[in-house]
Design an enzyme around this catalytic site. Sequence first.
Site: not given
Ligand code: 5GP
Length: 188
Positions: A110-111, A114, A163, A176
Amino acid sequence: MSLKFHLPDEVNCNNEKFRVFITKEQIDERLAQLGTQLDKKFEGKRPIFIGVLNGAFIFLADIMRHVSIDCEVDFMKLSSYGDEKVSSGQVTELKHVDANLEGRHVILVEDIVDTGLSINFLVKRVKEMNPASVSVLTLLHKKDATRHDVQLDYVGFEIPDAFVLGYGLDYAQEGRNLAQIYVIESHE
Ligand code: 5GP
């Protein structure tokens, strides 16, 4: 030919200001450490790295070049945030993995984690395919924002709940291609 990286100190993206937060040197150094750990852990196991599209594509490409054991790669894709900076709270699978994962050692890449909703969903999905093991590798983790039950085996950087952009992560599909990670200024 070597790559010419895009490395500004500040960027404007969709009318928001961002400043550099994690430099290319810091990313390179951490990826080398993670690659060494993965080599030791998965030696002889021929793991399959599954990148979560779109955000993880750069991290996945770079981490694989720090790994020297035999390994494979595949991709999954989930519904995204759309053009917003906050999660919709819902996940659906847009692209399923092509490989047969039965008996395989899977590393989900994963990148960013969150809330943990996406990775929680992905781990459950992969476990349904009877792999030998499932590990999670994430470049970034917003620990204070994580509400879902997740086990993160390898984390590049723990970051605050703000963010971020760049190195594969977008804001409304922009940014990106930035070679470093940037944080939004208004969250300071
Ligand atoms: P989660 O499901 O854990 O809430 O969020 C995961 C996904 O949300 C990540 O794979 C990404 O695509 C997006 N995401 C969450 N936080 C950020 C952030 O700070 N910046 C960006 N660009 N994407 C985020």
